[in-house]
Write a protein that holds these residues in place. Sequence first.
Motif, PDB file in Angstrom:
ATOM      1  N   GLY A  44       0.817  -1.209   0.000  1.00 18.61           N
ATOM      2  CA  GLY A  44       0.000   0.000   0.000  1.00 18.61           C
ATOM      3  C   GLY A  44       0.849   1.256   0.000  1.00 18.61           C
ATOM      4  N   PHE A  45       0.355   2.256  -0.677  1.00 21.98           N
ATOM      5  CA  PHE A  45       1.081   3.522  -0.786  1.00 21.98           C
ATOM      6  C   PHE A  45       0.993   4.344   0.498  1.00 21.98           C
ATOM      7  CE2 PHE A  45       0.565   2.160  -5.070  1.00 21.98           C
ATOM      8  CZ  PHE A  45       1.707   2.590  -5.715  1.00 21.98           C
ATOM      9  N   ALA A  46      -0.092   4.207   1.245  1.00 21.79           N
ATOM     10  CA  ALA A  46      -0.278   4.994   2.467  1.00 21.79           C
ATOM     11  C   ALA A  46       0.781   4.679   3.515  1.00 21.79           C
ATOM     12  CB  ALA A  46      -1.670   4.759   3.043  1.00 21.79           C
ATOM     13  N   THR A  47       1.267   3.469   3.541  1.00 19.88           N
ATOM     14  CA  THR A  47       2.247   3.073   4.558  1.00 19.88           C
ATOM     15  C   THR A  47       3.686   3.124   4.055  1.00 19.88           C
ATOM     16  OG1 THR A  47       1.958   0.753   3.980  1.00 19.88           O
ATOM     17  CG2 THR A  47       0.627   1.603   5.802  1.00 19.88           C
ATOM     18  N   THR A  48       3.898   3.204   2.761  1.00  9.88           N
ATOM     19  CA  THR A  48       5.258   3.113   2.220  1.00  9.88           C
ATOM     20  C   THR A  48       5.789   4.409   1.611  1.00  9.88           C
ATOM     21  OG1 THR A  48       4.396   2.299   0.117  1.00  9.88           O
ATOM     22  CG2 THR A  48       5.078   0.636   1.743  1.00  9.88           C
ATOM     23  N   GLN A  49       4.925   5.364   1.336  1.00  8.18           N
ATOM     24  CA  GLN A  49       5.377   6.586   0.661  1.00  8.18           C
ATOM     25  C   GLN A  49       6.402   7.353   1.490  1.00  8.18           C
ATOM     26  OE1 GLN A  49       4.646   7.321  -2.583  1.00  8.18           O
ATOM     27  NE2 GLN A  49       6.287   8.805  -2.315  1.00  8.18           N
ATOM     28  N   GLU A  50       6.247   7.331   2.805  1.00  5.53           N
ATOM     29  CA  GLU A  50       7.204   8.038   3.665  1.00  5.53           C
ATOM     30  C   GLU A  50       8.604   7.440   3.556  1.00  5.53           C
ATOM     31  OE1 GLU A  50       4.724   7.202   6.877  1.00  5.53           O
ATOM     32  OE2 GLU A  50       3.996   9.248   7.070  1.00  5.53           O
ATOM     33  N   ASN A  51       8.681   6.137   3.318  1.00  3.27           N
ATOM     34  CA  ASN A  51       9.978   5.497   3.115  1.00  3.27           C
ATOM     35  C   ASN A  51      10.629   6.046   1.849  1.00  3.27           C
ATOM     36  OD1 ASN A  51       8.152   3.559   4.656  1.00  3.27           O
ATOM     37  ND2 ASN A  51      10.172   2.682   5.012  1.00  3.27           N
ATOM     38  N   VAL A  52       9.859   6.100   0.772  1.00  5.24           N
ATOM     39  CA  VAL A  52      10.367   6.615  -0.497  1.00  5.24           C
ATOM     40  C   VAL A  52      10.812   8.065  -0.348  1.00  5.24           C
ATOM     41  CG1 VAL A  52       9.695   7.237  -2.863  1.00  5.24           C
ATOM     42  CG2 VAL A  52       8.971   5.061  -1.901  1.00  5.24           C
ATOM     43  N   ASP A  53      10.069   8.827   0.441  1.00  2.00           N
ATOM     44  CA  ASP A  53      10.370  10.244   0.622  1.00  2.00           C
ATOM     45  C   ASP A  53      11.519  10.495   1.601  1.00  2.00           C
ATOM     46  OD1 ASP A  53       8.308  10.805  -1.135  1.00  2.00           O
ATOM     47  OD2 ASP A  53       6.843  11.192   0.450  1.00  2.00           O
ATOM     48  N   GLY A  54      12.021   9.432   2.240  1.00  4.49           N
ATOM     49  CA  GLY A  54      13.148   9.576   3.155  1.00  4.49           C
ATOM     50  C   GLY A  54      12.795  10.253   4.467  1.00  4.49           C
ATOM     51  N   LYS A  55      11.569  10.086   4.947  1.00  2.15           N
ATOM     52  CA  LYS A  55      11.114  10.776   6.155  1.00  2.15           C
ATOM     53  C   LYS A  55      11.438  10.056   7.473  1.00  2.15           C
ATOM     54  CE  LYS A  55       7.375  13.266   3.933  1.00  2.15           C
ATOM     55  NZ  LYS A  55       5.923  13.537   3.936  1.00  2.15           N
ATOM     56  N   LEU A  56      11.835   8.808   7.427  1.00  5.26           N
ATOM     57  CA  LEU A  56      12.032   8.065   8.673  1.00  5.26           C
ATOM     58  C   LEU A  56      13.081   8.677   9.602  1.00  5.26           C
ATOM     59  CD1 LEU A  56      11.557   4.356   7.603  1.00  5.26           C
ATOM     60  CD2 LEU A  56       9.912   5.952   8.559  1.00  5.26           C
ATOM     61  N   PRO A  57      14.226   9.158   9.114  1.00  8.80           N
ATOM     62  CA  PRO A  57      15.177   9.771  10.054  1.00  8.80           C
ATOM     63  C   PRO A  57      14.569  10.954  10.822  1.00  8.80           C
ATOM     64  CG  PRO A  57      16.278   9.253   8.008  1.00  8.80           C
ATOM     65  CD  PRO A  57      14.801   9.028   7.771  1.00  8.80           C
ATOM     66  N   GLN A  58      13.772  11.755  10.162  1.00 10.59           N
ATOM     67  CA  GLN A  58      13.143  12.885  10.853  1.00 10.59           C
ATOM     68  C   GLN A  58      12.127  12.395  11.874  1.00 10.59           C
ATOM     69  OE1 GLN A  58      13.999  16.193  10.589  1.00 10.59           O
ATOM     70  NE2 GLN A  58      12.718  16.314  12.410  1.00 10.59           N
ATOM     71  N   TYR A  59      11.391  11.354  11.552  1.00  9.78           N
ATOM     72  CA  TYR A  59      10.429  10.784  12.506  1.00  9.78           C
ATOM     73  C   TYR A  59      11.151  10.246  13.740  1.00  9.78           C
ATOM     74  CZ  TYR A  59       6.783  10.842   8.863  1.00  9.78           C
ATOM     75  OH  TYR A  59       5.881  11.217   7.905  1.00  9.78           O
ATOM     76  N   ILE A  60      12.289   9.609  13.526  1.00 10.85           N
ATOM     77  CA  ILE A  60      13.070   9.075  14.648  1.00 10.85           C
ATOM     78  C   ILE A  60      13.554  10.229  15.530  1.00 10.85           C
ATOM     79  CG2 ILE A  60      15.160   7.795  15.267  1.00 10.85           C
ATOM     80  CD1 ILE A  60      14.752   6.245  12.553  1.00 10.85           C
ATOM     81  N   HIS A  61      14.048  11.273  14.912  1.00 16.90           N
ATOM     82  CA  HIS A  61      14.497  12.448  15.647  1.00 16.90           C
ATOM     83  C   HIS A  61      13.336  13.079  16.424  1.00 16.90           C
ATOM     84  CE1 HIS A  61      16.674  16.127  16.570  1.00 16.90           C
ATOM     85  NE2 HIS A  61      15.616  16.794  16.129  1.00 16.90           N
ATOM     86  N   ASN A  62      12.188  13.206  15.785  1.00 13.91           N
ATOM     87  CA  ASN A  62      11.016  13.819  16.422  1.00 13.91           C
ATOM     88  C   ASN A  62      10.530  13.015  17.626  1.00 13.91           C
ATOM     89  OD1 ASN A  62      11.128  15.789  14.466  1.00 13.91           O
ATOM     90  ND2 ASN A  62       9.369  15.036  13.324  1.00 13.91           N
ATOM     91  N   ALA A  63      10.838  11.736  17.671  1.00 15.74           N
ATOM     92  CA  ALA A  63      10.446  10.891  18.804  1.00 15.74           C
ATOM     93  C   ALA A  63      11.348  11.117  20.015  1.00 15.74           C
ATOM     94  CB  ALA A  63      10.470   9.416  18.399  1.00 15.74           C
ATOM     95  N   GLY A  64      12.397  11.929  19.853  1.00 16.02           N
ATOM     96  CA  GLY A  64      13.271  12.248  20.973  1.00 16.02           C
ATOM     97  C   GLY A  64      14.662  11.668  20.879  1.00 16.02           C
TER      98      GLY A  64
END
Length: 96
Positions: A50-70
């Motif tokens: 599904g695109f709803a769960t994977t698009q953030e991976n393609v966009d490279g957003k996971l490092p920012q999400y990890i940072h935002n978690a503290g």
Amino acid sequence: HHLVTSDKHRALAEVHRVLRPGGQVHIADWGRPTNVLMRLLFYQIQLFDGFATTQENVDGKLPQYIHNAGFSDVQVGRYFNTVFGTLALYRASRIH
């Protein structure tokens, strides 16, 4: 890549909460494609998962999400090109 955005944020916050200060989190997940071929190959994962769960991976957003978690010192350790796309190894530390 199986979680919607809000669940990704909640999961990362919970990992941060339970990890002792000085601990590290290591995550292997799909990352920003390293080239056009890797992007095309990852498209098959998006069709399946599904695109709803994977698009953030393609966009490279996971490092920012990890940072935002503290987490601190968020790094992408390595990228691996696979027959399904680019796999990324993420690493971060809990300081407090």
